[in-house]
Scaffold this motif. Structure first.
Motif, mmCIF file in Angstrom:
data_model
loop_
_atom_site.group_PDB
_atom_site.id
_atom_site.type_symbol
_atom_site.label_atom_id
_atom_site.label_comp_id
_atom_site.label_asym_id
_atom_site.label_seq_id
_atom_site.Cartn_x
_atom_site.Cartn_y
_atom_site.Cartn_z
ATOM 1 N N HIS A 62 0.826 -1.211 0.000
ATOM 2 C CA HIS A 62 0.000 0.000 0.000
ATOM 3 C C HIS A 62 0.862 1.264 0.000
ATOM 4 O O HIS A 62 0.523 2.253 -0.635
ATOM 5 N N ALA A 63 1.971 1.220 0.718
ATOM 6 C CA ALA A 63 2.888 2.368 0.686
ATOM 7 C C ALA A 63 3.477 2.504 -0.716
ATOM 8 O O ALA A 63 3.603 3.606 -1.263
ATOM 9 N N GLY A 64 3.813 1.368 -1.306
ATOM 10 C CA GLY A 64 4.405 1.367 -2.650
ATOM 11 C C GLY A 64 3.528 2.049 -3.686
ATOM 12 O O GLY A 64 4.024 2.640 -4.647
ATOM 13 N N LEU A 65 2.221 2.000 -3.479
ATOM 14 C CA LEU A 65 1.307 2.629 -4.437
ATOM 15 C C LEU A 65 1.543 4.133 -4.536
ATOM 16 O O LEU A 65 1.362 4.736 -5.595
ATOM 17 N N LEU A 66 1.965 4.748 -3.445
ATOM 18 C CA LEU A 66 2.279 6.178 -3.505
ATOM 19 C C LEU A 66 3.581 6.385 -4.289
ATOM 20 O O LEU A 66 3.703 7.335 -5.065
ATOM 21 N N GLY A 67 4.525 5.475 -4.094
ATOM 22 C CA GLY A 67 5.778 5.552 -4.843
ATOM 23 C C GLY A 67 5.509 5.577 -6.339
ATOM 24 O O GLY A 67 6.106 6.352 -7.085
ATOM 25 N N LYS A 68 4.573 4.751 -6.765
ATOM 26 C CA LYS A 68 4.233 4.699 -8.196
ATOM 27 C C LYS A 68 3.741 6.068 -8.672
ATOM 28 O O LYS A 68 4.210 6.596 -9.678
ATOM 29 N N ILE A 69 2.831 6.642 -7.923
ATOM 30 C CA ILE A 69 2.260 7.928 -8.342
ATOM 31 C C ILE A 69 3.344 9.005 -8.411
ATOM 32 O O ILE A 69 3.440 9.762 -9.380
ATOM 33 N N LEU A 70 4.190 9.051 -7.390
ATOM 34 C CA LEU A 70 5.206 10.117 -7.340
ATOM 35 C C LEU A 70 6.281 9.926 -8.401
ATOM 36 O O LEU A 70 6.725 10.886 -9.038
ATOM 37 N N ILE A 71 6.714 8.691 -8.603
ATOM 38 C CA ILE A 71 7.776 8.467 -9.592
ATOM 39 C C ILE A 71 7.252 8.710 -11.005
ATOM 40 O O ILE A 71 7.904 9.347 -11.832
ATOM 41 N N GLU A 72 6.032 8.248 -11.269
ATOM 42 C CA GLU A 72 5.493 8.496 -12.623
ATOM 43 C C GLU A 72 5.355 9.994 -12.869
ATOM 44 O O GLU A 72 5.691 10.490 -13.937
ATOM 45 N N LYS A 73 4.889 10.714 -11.852
ATOM 46 C CA LYS A 73 4.639 12.143 -12.032
ATOM 47 C C LYS A 73 5.937 12.943 -12.136
ATOM 48 O O LYS A 73 6.072 13.811 -12.983
ATOM 49 N N TYR A 74 6.878 12.665 -11.248
ATOM 50 C CA TYR A 74 8.046 13.544 -11.169
ATOM 51 C C TYR A 74 9.287 13.005 -11.874
ATOM 52 O O TYR A 74 10.188 13.767 -12.207
ATOM 53 N N VAL A 75 9.358 11.683 -12.063
ATOM 54 C CA VAL A 75 10.546 11.135 -12.725
ATOM 55 C C VAL A 75 10.210 10.771 -14.172
ATOM 56 O O VAL A 75 11.095 10.515 -14.985
ATOM 57 N N GLU A 185 9.403 24.540 -7.995
ATOM 58 C CA GLU A 185 8.169 24.772 -7.244
ATOM 59 C C GLU A 185 7.616 23.466 -6.658
ATOM 60 O O GLU A 185 7.266 23.392 -5.475
ATOM 61 N N ASP A 186 7.561 22.426 -7.498
ATOM 62 C CA ASP A 186 7.073 21.131 -7.012
ATOM 63 C C ASP A 186 7.993 20.581 -5.932
ATOM 64 O O ASP A 186 7.552 20.043 -4.917
ATOM 65 N N TYR A 187 9.297 20.716 -6.189
ATOM 66 C CA TYR A 187 10.289 20.207 -5.242
ATOM 67 C C TYR A 187 10.111 20.854 -3.873
ATOM 68 O O TYR A 187 9.994 20.174 -2.851
ATOM 69 N N SER A 188 10.040 22.187 -3.858
ATOM 70 C CA SER A 188 9.940 22.833 -2.545
ATOM 71 C C SER A 188 8.562 22.611 -1.935
ATOM 72 O O SER A 188 8.429 22.513 -0.712
ATOM 73 N N GLY A 189 7.533 22.464 -2.764
ATOM 74 C CA GLY A 189 6.197 22.164 -2.241
ATOM 75 C C GLY A 189 6.198 20.847 -1.484
ATOM 76 O O GLY A 189 5.670 20.747 -0.368
ATOM 77 N N ILE A 190 6.818 19.834 -2.076
ATOM 78 C CA ILE A 190 6.833 18.518 -1.429
ATOM 79 C C ILE A 190 7.735 18.530 -0.200
ATOM 80 O O ILE A 190 7.382 18.017 0.864
#
Ligand code: M6R
Length: 365
Positions: A62-75, A185-190
């Motif tokens: 379940h934690a990994g699911l967030l990893g997917k969203i963040l990596i797809e979006k930002y990487v 902006e995204d970097y400092s937001g997170i």
């Protein structure tokens, strides 16, 4: 040894503000920049990576699911998140251009370890996110990112989950920085969001009495449904797992928009529905879904952001989470969900720390 708490689970829930601080502080320097010495991947290597797998079991998945969203979006690279016991026996597309991230609190879970070995055999690079120093998974991975949550004793995973979320956010930010795919902006937001989490978790823990009241309303239920959209659906799955494993009530998490394709048939007068409605762009849609279940008699406990008080017109009971960017909501949403699971189990007289049929570390396949 339980530090004055009745159960390890409650103690570990309360340790989360510190655990989150301990995960973050060695990795964020005085200039407020993320510096991960734990991960040595270079720009050349990252540029080659054309697919990422995030593999884990249970809560770690379940934690990994967030990893997917963040990596797809930002990487900007496709990510497949899967449970280890399914991944292993399916078609896998792994070669030297694959990155695998395995997530495991114990670092000993058999299926997750087998997935890691399979990936290594095929030449992939493996990053392990784990909590146990010297665990098998930590020894076999190329890079190890420790969650630094401290020992987790209760079978139900709590502080491991929140620190895994924070760890995956840090890893995604680091990868995006190396690759140059994230805006300042995204970097400092997170990063600002991450820095605020520990205090915000603490403030949510102070709402314990409110959660206890909600637990009183639902602890006799036979079925409980959890609904959410996007990241809120992922945390809903974690909430449902937590409650079912320690209270033995049948719990099911559904993407809220999918309800009307079947599951809504199970909603009757009094059926509890826990609705997570904290994604700004999906809020109105969630309110409609809450109305749909209310119309069938559901008793709705909603999680919403402060500022969206209009939800009280629809839900029976509301727990508010403080202002936070959408990407990090799960770290906050899970706190009331953990407490709800805990109090329901206590009210039912269950053995909270050692639920039946379960082991802390699953070393069989
Ligand atoms: O040690 P791991 O993180 O690999 O364990 C994975 C799952 O067995 C674990 O998260 C399990 O689902 C917990 N009991 C959930 O609370």
């Amino acid at each position: 040894e339980k530090g004055g708490y009745d159960h390890f689970m409650l103690k570990e829930i309360y340790e989360q503000p510190k655990a989150i601080r301990d995960t973050l502080s060695p990795r964020v320097n005085n200039e407020n920049e993320i510096r991960l010495d734990d991960i040595s991947i270079t720009k050349e290597e990252l540029d080659r990576i054309n697919r990422v797998y995030i593999i884990a079991c249970g809560t770690a998945y379940h934690a990994g699911l967030l990893g997917k969203i963040l990596i797809e979006k930002y990487v900007n690279v496709p990510v497949i998140a899967d449970v280890a016991s399914e991944f292993r026996y399916g078609n896998t597309f792994i070669d030297e251009n694959t990155l695998m991230i395995v997530v495991s609190q114990s670092g000993e879970t058999a299926d997750t370890l087998a997935a890691l070995r399979l990936a290594k055999e095929k030449g992939a690079r493996v990053i392990a996110v784990t909590n146990v120093v010297g665990s098998t998974i930590s020894r076999e991975a190329d890079d190890v990112f420790y969650t630094w949550a401290g020992p987790e004793i209760a079978v139900a995973s709590t502080k491991a989950y929140t620190t895994q979320l924070v760890s995956l956010a840090l890893i995604a930010m680091q990868m995006a920085t190396i690759k140059g795919t994230i805006t300042e902006e995204d970097y400092s937001g997170i990063l600002n969001g991450l820095n605020k989490l520990s205090k915000q978790v603490k403030s949510l823990l102070e709402k314990e009495d409110l959660v206890k009241e909600a637990a009183k309303e639902i602890y006799n239920a036979e079925h409980i449904f959890y609904i959410g959209r996007g990241i809120d659906y992922d945390v809903a799955r974690e909430g449902a797992l937590k409650l079912k494993e320690i209270s033995y009530i049948h719990c099911e998490a559904m993407p809220a928009g999918e309800l009307k394709h079947g599951t809504i048939a199970l909603i009757e007068e009094g059926t509890p529905v826990i609705a997570v409605a904290t994604q700004e762009h999906l809020y109105e849609k969630m309110v409609s879904n809450i109305k749909e279940v209310k119309a069938r008699g559901a008793y709705v406990i909603a999680l919403a952001k402060e500022g969206n008080e209009d939800i009280e017109e629809t839900a029976d009971s509301v727990i508010y989470i403080p202002e936070v960017i959408d990407e990090l909501t799960s770290v906050l949403n899970v706190i009331p969900l953990q407490l709800l699971a805990y109090y329901v189990a206590v009210m039912r007289g269950c053995d909270v720390d050692k639920p039946r049929n379960l082991a802390k570390s699953v070393t069989v396949e």
